[in-house]
Scaffold this motif. Sequence first.
Motif, PDB file in Angstrom:
ATOM      1  N   SER A   2      15.525  28.365   9.949  1.00 46.42           N
ATOM      2  CA  SER A   2      15.744  27.834  11.289  1.00 46.42           C
ATOM      3  C   SER A   2      16.783  28.661  12.023  1.00 46.42           C
ATOM      4  O   SER A   2      17.779  29.094  11.446  1.00 46.42           O
ATOM      5  CB  SER A   2      16.241  26.393  11.207  1.00 46.42           C
ATOM      6  N   CYS A   3      16.503  28.882  13.300  1.00 44.34           N
ATOM      7  CA  CYS A   3      17.501  29.511  14.160  1.00 44.34           C
ATOM      8  C   CYS A   3      17.322  28.942  15.557  1.00 44.34           C
ATOM      9  O   CYS A   3      16.210  28.847  16.064  1.00 44.34           O
ATOM     10  CB  CYS A   3      17.407  31.024  14.139  1.00 44.34           C
ATOM     11  N   ASP A  86      23.220  25.414  13.216  1.00 39.21           N
ATOM     12  CA  ASP A  86      22.361  26.577  13.001  1.00 39.21           C
ATOM     13  C   ASP A  86      22.091  27.375  14.278  1.00 39.21           C
ATOM     14  O   ASP A  86      21.168  28.183  14.327  1.00 39.21           O
ATOM     15  CB  ASP A  86      21.023  26.137  12.387  1.00 39.21           C
TER      16      ASP A  86
END
Length: 138
Positions: A2-3, A86
């Motif tokens: 995830s980003c 994140d």
Amino acid sequence: MSCYHLGIDCGTQGLSVVLTDGSVPSCPVLAVGEGSYDMLPPPDNTSSSEICEQNPDDWIEALRCAMDGIRTKLAVVASDASILDDVVSIGISGQMHGEVLISATGDVVGPARLWCDGRNAAEGAELTTLFGTKVPKR
């Protein structure tokens, strides 16, 4: 993996924040938050519509409000506001050429004069003549 990407726009009339999911090619918007602030009234005994100032502390409070909105929406949509941990990039856009004067210790010393403030029209005209090139009044 995830980003997430966070975009912040601090405009003349308000502040917006958007959180997108960069792990998906379409980069969908996950949450949006907003904060507001007003122009300051002209100083006493002044009725000039040329005066356009804001309190920089209001921008910070609007960002807090917008981020609270993001967290609230994430708690509903993703059941977890820790997504913000994140975030891999933050993009910031702001108002055009404004003026925030600060002291030697970094404290704001007065209201921010915004790009739309027109009190320096005479000085702009004088500098245009002096330099032979257009100098904006703002």
